[in-house]
Design a protein around this motif. Structure first.
Motif, short mmCIF file in Angstrom:
data_model
loop_
_atom_site.label_atom_id
_atom_site.label_comp_id
_atom_site.label_asym_id
_atom_site.label_seq_id
_atom_site.Cartn_x
_atom_site.Cartn_y
_atom_site.Cartn_z
N TYR A 62 4.91 5.96 -13.36
CA TYR A 62 4.68 5.52 -11.87
C TYR A 62 5.10 3.22 -11.75
O TYR A 62 5.19 3.42 -13.09
CB TYR A 62 3.21 5.10 -11.35
CG TYR A 62 2.14 4.09 -11.94
CD1 TYR A 62 1.69 4.14 -12.54
CD2 TYR A 62 1.80 3.24 -10.70
CE1 TYR A 62 0.31 2.85 -13.29
CE2 TYR A 62 1.23 2.37 -11.02
CZ TYR A 62 0.42 2.62 -12.44
OH TYR A 62 -0.62 0.97 -12.39
N ASP A 63 5.52 3.21 -10.77
CA ASP A 63 5.75 1.87 -10.64
C ASP A 63 4.97 1.28 -9.50
O ASP A 63 5.04 1.69 -8.58
CB ASP A 63 7.09 1.89 -10.31
CG ASP A 63 8.59 2.39 -11.19
OD1 ASP A 63 7.88 1.62 -12.26
OD2 ASP A 63 8.93 2.90 -11.30
N LEU A 64 4.57 0.49 -9.58
CA LEU A 64 4.27 -0.50 -8.39
C LEU A 64 3.82 -2.03 -8.06
O LEU A 64 4.44 -2.70 -9.15
CB LEU A 64 1.86 -0.36 -8.90
CG LEU A 64 0.97 -1.24 -7.80
CD1 LEU A 64 1.03 -0.61 -6.69
CD2 LEU A 64 -0.21 -1.71 -8.79
N THR A 65 4.76 -2.05 -6.76
CA THR A 65 4.79 -3.63 -6.75
C THR A 65 3.47 -3.93 -5.42
O THR A 65 3.68 -3.59 -4.69
CB THR A 65 6.13 -3.94 -5.86
OG1 THR A 65 7.62 -3.37 -6.77
CG2 THR A 65 6.57 -4.87 -5.58
N GLY A 66 2.64 -4.78 -5.11
CA GLY A 66 2.42 -5.85 -4.39
C GLY A 66 1.87 -6.64 -4.83
O GLY A 66 1.84 -7.35 -6.03
N GLU A 67 0.11 -7.56 -4.54
CA GLU A 67 -0.51 -8.81 -4.41
C GLU A 67 -2.11 -8.07 -4.14
O GLU A 67 -2.25 -7.32 -3.75
CB GLU A 67 0.48 -9.71 -4.82
CG GLU A 67 -0.49 -10.50 -3.00
CD GLU A 67 0.71 -11.56 -2.85
OE1 GLU A 67 1.06 -11.84 -3.24
OE2 GLU A 67 -0.15 -12.05 -1.70
N ALA A 68 -3.00 -8.66 -4.97
CA ALA A 68 -3.71 -8.56 -4.46
C ALA A 68 -4.61 -9.22 -3.23
O ALA A 68 -3.50 -9.40 -2.57
CB ALA A 68 -4.88 -9.42 -5.69
N VAL A 69 -5.60 -8.49 -2.94
CA VAL A 69 -6.36 -8.48 -0.75
C VAL A 69 -7.10 -10.78 -1.88
O VAL A 69 -7.41 -9.96 -1.91
CB VAL A 69 -6.74 -7.49 -0.69
CG1 VAL A 69 -7.76 -7.59 0.58
CG2 VAL A 69 -5.79 -6.18 -0.93
N VAL A 70 -6.82 -10.64 -0.42
CA VAL A 70 -7.06 -12.20 -0.96
C VAL A 70 -8.13 -12.81 0.70
O VAL A 70 -7.56 -12.68 1.05
CB VAL A 70 -6.71 -13.61 -0.57
CG1 VAL A 70 -7.01 -14.71 -0.98
CG2 VAL A 70 -5.33 -13.13 -2.10
N VAL A 71 -9.66 -12.34 0.47
CA VAL A 71 -10.56 -12.34 1.47
C VAL A 71 -11.02 -14.04 1.40
O VAL A 71 -11.38 -14.13 -0.03
CB VAL A 71 -11.43 -11.30 1.96
CG1 VAL A 71 -12.12 -11.81 3.07
CG2 VAL A 71 -11.03 -10.05 1.66
#
Length: 192
Positions: A65-74
Motif C-alpha cells: 500500500y501507499d499512503l499520502t497525507g498528514e495527521a489531523v490537528v485539532v
C-alpha cells in the motif's frame, strides 16, 4: 500476421488484467471531534490510500500500500493541540485499512478485497460517513510545549481531561470517502 495480432492482443489483455485487477485507491477524510466546556471542536485531514494485490506472493501479506497525507490537528484550546497520527496503536498500516476495518467491525489490519472494492467505488457501507469504532482509533499525541519536540506524549482518548483540563473529552472519530484533495501544510503550520 493475423496470428501475431491475436497473440499480441491476448498478451495485452492479460497484462492489463494483471496490472489493473487487485488495485484499489481512494481519498478519505478522517475527522476528530472533541467536546470542551466552550463547545465542540473538530478538525479533519484528507489522505490518499492505494492498495495493490501481488500476483506472485514471495513473502509477507501479499499486498502493498501507499499512503499520502498528514495527521489531523485539532486545536483543543488556544495554543494546545491534539494530533491524530497516521498510524494506530495496533498497526503501521492504520490509515490504509481503517476504512475496511471500521466497516467490518474488526480490530487491526483488515485486508479484504470485497471491502476495498466498496470503499474504492464509494458504495454500500462506504457511501456515507463511517463511524470509526473505539478499538480502531488512531494514535493520539500532544506536546506539553509545542516548540519542543521532546515534550511529545501519547494521549489516552478515554482521558483527555488528564492532558487538557476538566470537561474535555473525546467525542468521535469519523471517516468519509471523498474526492477532496489531500491535506497539506496544516501540521507544518502548527509545528513551524
Amino acid at each position: 500476421m493475423k496470428k501475431v495480432l491475436v497473440v499480441a492482443a491476448v498478451l495485452f489483455a492479460l497484462a492489463w488484467m494483471v496490472f489493473t485487477t487487485g488495485r484499489y485507491s481512494w481519498h478519505q477524510k478522517l475527522t476528530i471531534t472533541v467536546e470542551t466546556p466552550a463547545g465542540e471542536v473538530s478538525a479533519s485531514s484528507v489522505s490518499a490510500v492505494s492498495w495493490r494485490k501481488h500476483w506472485i506472493r514471495w513473502d509477507g501479506m501479499g499486498w502493498s500500500y501507499d499512503l499520502t497525507g498528514e495527521a489531523v490537528v485539532v486545536e483543543v484550546t488556544p495554543g494546545r493541540y491534539l494530533f491524530a497520527l497516521l498510524k494506530g496503536a495496533g498497526t503501521t498500516e492504520y490509515m490504509g485499512s481503517v476504512a475496511a476495518a471500521s466497516i467490518a467491525g474488526r480490530e487491526g489490519r483488515v485486508l479484504d478485497e470485497a471491502l476495498f472494492s466498496e470503499v474504492h467505488y464509494r458504495r454500500d457501507r462506504a457511501a456515507g460517513v463511517i463511524a470509526v469504532p473505539e478499538f480502531q482509533y488512531p494514535m493520539l499525541v500532544t506536546f506539553d510545549d509545542i516548540t519542543k519536540p521532546e515534550t511529545v506524549r501519547e494521549v489516552d482518548p478515554a482521558d483527555l481531561a488528564a492532558v487538557f483540563w476538566e470537561g474535555v473529552r473525546f467525542k468521535a472519530v469519523t471517516l468519509e470517502i471523498t474526492r477532496e484533495a489531500v491535506t497539506e501544510g496544516r501540521v507544518e503550520g502548527v509545528l513551524g
